[in-house]
Enzyme design. Structure first.
Site, mmCIF file in Angstrom:
data_model
loop_
_atom_site.group_PDB
_atom_site.id
_atom_site.type_symbol
_atom_site.label_atom_id
_atom_site.label_comp_id
_atom_site.label_asym_id
_atom_site.label_seq_id
_atom_site.Cartn_x
_atom_site.Cartn_y
_atom_site.Cartn_z
ATOM 1 N N ARG A 256 42.450 23.868 24.004
ATOM 2 C CA ARG A 256 41.042 23.981 23.654
ATOM 3 C C ARG A 256 40.854 25.057 22.583
ATOM 4 O O ARG A 256 41.771 25.802 22.273
ATOM 5 C CB ARG A 256 40.214 24.326 24.895
ATOM 6 C CG ARG A 256 40.116 23.207 25.906
ATOM 7 C CD ARG A 256 39.459 23.639 27.201
ATOM 8 N NE ARG A 256 40.325 24.529 27.979
ATOM 9 C CZ ARG A 256 39.988 25.080 29.138
ATOM 10 N NH1 ARG A 256 38.786 24.850 29.655
ATOM 11 N NH2 ARG A 256 40.822 25.858 29.789
ATOM 12 N N LYS B 197 40.087 30.909 27.058
ATOM 13 C CA LYS B 197 40.755 31.509 28.204
ATOM 14 C C LYS B 197 40.845 33.027 28.066
ATOM 15 O O LYS B 197 40.647 33.592 26.996
ATOM 16 C CB LYS B 197 42.146 30.916 28.387
ATOM 17 C CG LYS B 197 42.132 29.463 28.843
ATOM 18 C CD LYS B 197 41.361 29.275 30.157
ATOM 19 C CE LYS B 197 42.034 29.933 31.340
ATOM 20 N NZ LYS B 197 41.267 29.775 32.597
ATOM 21 N N TYR C 269 36.100 32.752 29.087
ATOM 22 C CA TYR C 269 36.376 32.774 30.524
ATOM 23 C C TYR C 269 37.314 33.939 30.814
ATOM 24 O O TYR C 269 38.311 34.126 30.121
ATOM 25 C CB TYR C 269 37.042 31.474 30.971
ATOM 26 C CG TYR C 269 36.115 30.282 31.019
ATOM 27 C CD1 TYR C 269 35.052 30.238 31.911
ATOM 28 C CD2 TYR C 269 36.317 29.195 30.180
ATOM 29 C CE1 TYR C 269 34.196 29.151 31.960
ATOM 30 C CE2 TYR C 269 35.470 28.098 30.217
ATOM 31 C CZ TYR C 269 34.413 28.075 31.112
ATOM 32 O OH TYR C 269 33.577 26.995 31.143
ATOM 33 N N HIS D 268 37.667 35.303 34.612
ATOM 34 C CA HIS D 268 38.162 35.155 35.981
ATOM 35 C C HIS D 268 38.881 36.417 36.449
ATOM 36 O O HIS D 268 40.009 36.390 36.929
ATOM 37 C CB HIS D 268 39.076 33.933 36.089
ATOM 38 C CG HIS D 268 38.395 32.633 35.798
ATOM 39 N ND1 HIS D 268 37.427 32.101 36.631
ATOM 40 C CD2 HIS D 268 38.522 31.764 34.759
ATOM 41 C CE1 HIS D 268 36.997 30.955 36.127
ATOM 42 N NE2 HIS D 268 37.635 30.735 34.988
ATOM 43 N N GLU E 67 31.997 32.545 33.148
ATOM 44 C CA GLU E 67 31.836 32.063 34.526
ATOM 45 C C GLU E 67 30.845 32.862 35.349
ATOM 46 O O GLU E 67 30.493 32.443 36.467
ATOM 47 C CB GLU E 67 33.192 32.027 35.239
ATOM 48 C CG GLU E 67 33.775 33.378 35.616
ATOM 49 C CD GLU E 67 34.590 34.012 34.501
ATOM 50 O OE1 GLU E 67 35.220 35.057 34.754
ATOM 51 O OE2 GLU E 67 34.605 33.467 33.364
ATOM 52 N N ASP F 71 41.846 29.530 39.599
ATOM 53 C CA ASP F 71 41.403 30.510 38.600
ATOM 54 C C ASP F 71 40.845 31.769 39.261
ATOM 55 O O ASP F 71 40.873 32.850 38.668
ATOM 56 C CB ASP F 71 40.327 29.906 37.688
ATOM 57 C CG ASP F 71 40.923 29.146 36.519
ATOM 58 O OD1 ASP F 71 42.034 29.500 36.083
ATOM 59 O OD2 ASP F 71 40.283 28.196 36.041
#
Length: 368
Positions: free
Chosen positions: A15, A75, A94, A96, A118, A270
């Site tokens: 991505r 990510k 993101y 996490h 998130e 995740d």
């Protein structure tokens, strides 16, 4: 503002933070967008397409981080990228962090402002930037699980939907949120027998109304979890506590009761995973077996379908990127829901669940 889009370097991650269409929108607002060469290769977006959209192509991530103030990724930053971050950066991606205390400490040491997709919220309490990838992951969970049930993958050799005269597989979904709902829809579409467990009775009522008698809805107690896990051919872990580590609901005792050759797809990986035996895997090596149960614990599941995933993600993130590029401090100050995405600022942890998971003090952000 100078906005930077580095090429993702997490293994098997295809991505990209911004599509050419999103770049064009940002350039039209007067921003400068720097894109690392080949950043869009995984979604079929050539460098020339980014150039036509108005991006300035640079040859390395070092150049992106050196020149851009707002870094837009998909990510969490890898160690090489963390080393490039400083107090001058706003990182939007993101993260996490509840399952990654070492990364939390490294980001705090960098002094960067880190905003996690998130934990951004909506007025109704939903998670608008997590939802698109949860939709993708929920659907992929069923196709991945169906593949893992094949004997070659270590599964029991069941076809998920069966055939006339042969029963369909039993699919159990733990959690009826966005991931769970999409998993249910896919599993029912493939004619599996599906049960969902959730601790929210109102949510179970919504799912019962949406899917009707084809779906078995069960209130999630320990007894129910033990019972249905033992029946499951495919078990989908779709548990989420926003910003916090996922609870370990599938214990070793429960795992020991599961059928040999059954499959767990732990979408919560995740956030640390909802099974005690789960550990992150990759698309290259997606599974492992514990006590005869196949575990699929890929930590970036939507990376398997990067074109769909990137387009879905950008549809949700672009308005927030535009707001941050227009002045990130003001954007955070005026929008409490975007501010909920702020995980770190100037060396301090500014999200309570992240601070608790990392064993660090929580500090309320100062945005004046």
């Amino acid at each position: 503002m100078y906005i930077g889009v580095p090429k993702e370097i997490k293994p098997s991650e295809y991505r990209v933070g911004l599509t050419p269409s999103s770049v064009r929108e940002l350039v039209a607002l007067g921003h400068q967008v720097l894109v690392e060469t080949q950043a869009g290769a995984g979604i079929g977006a050539a460098d020339e397409v980014y150039a036509q959209a108005g991006a300035r192509l640079v040859s390395s991530a070092v150049e992106v981080f050196a020149q851009a103030g707002l870094i837009v990724k998909v990510k969490e930053p890898q160690p090489l990228e963390v080393a490039l971050l400083g107090p001058q950066h706003v990182l939007f991606t993101y993260l996490h962090l509840a399952a990654a205390p070492a990364l939390t400490r490294a980001l705090a040491a960098s002094g960067a402002c880190a905003i996690a997709y998130e934990t951004v919220t909506a007025p109704d309490g939903s998670l608008p930037l997590l939802a698109p990838m949860s939709e993708v992951a929920g659907r992929l969970a069923i196709t991945a699980g169906a593949r893992c049930l094949e004997r070659e993958m270590g599964g029991s050799g069941l076809l998920l939907g069966g055939v006339p005269g042969v029963p369909a597989a039993q699919v159990v979904v733990l959690g009826g949120g966005v991931v769970g709902t999409n998993a249910i829809e896919m599993a029912l579409g493939l004619q599996a027998q599906v049960t969902v467990l959730d601790k929210s009775l109102p949510r179970l009522r919504v799912l019962a109304a949406q899917f009707g008698a084809r779906l078995n809805t069960v209130f999630a107690t320990r007894d129910a979890l033990e019972h249905y896990a033992a029946l499951a051919d495919l078990f989908i872990g779709a548990v989420l506590v926003p910003g916090a580590e996922a609870p370990k609901l599938i214990t070793r005792d429960i795992l020991a009761r599961m059928k040999p050759g059954s499959v767990i797809v732990d979408v919560a990986i995740d956030q640390g995973g909802c099974a005690q035996t789960s550990r992150p895997t990759t698309h290259a090596e997606p599974t492992f077996v514990v006590d005869g149960v196949v575990h699929y614990c890929v930590a970036n599941m939507p990376g398997a379908v990067p074109r769909t995933a990137t387009q879905a993600l950008n549809t949700a993130t672009l308005p927030y990127v535009q707001a941050l590029a227009g002045g990130w401090r003001a954007a955070l100050a005026r929008d409490e829901h975007l501010r909920n995405g702020l995980n770190l600022l100037a060396g301090s942890v500014t999200h309570r669940a992240v601070a608790q998971a990392a064993g660090l003090p929580y500090v309320a952000p100062v945005l004046d």
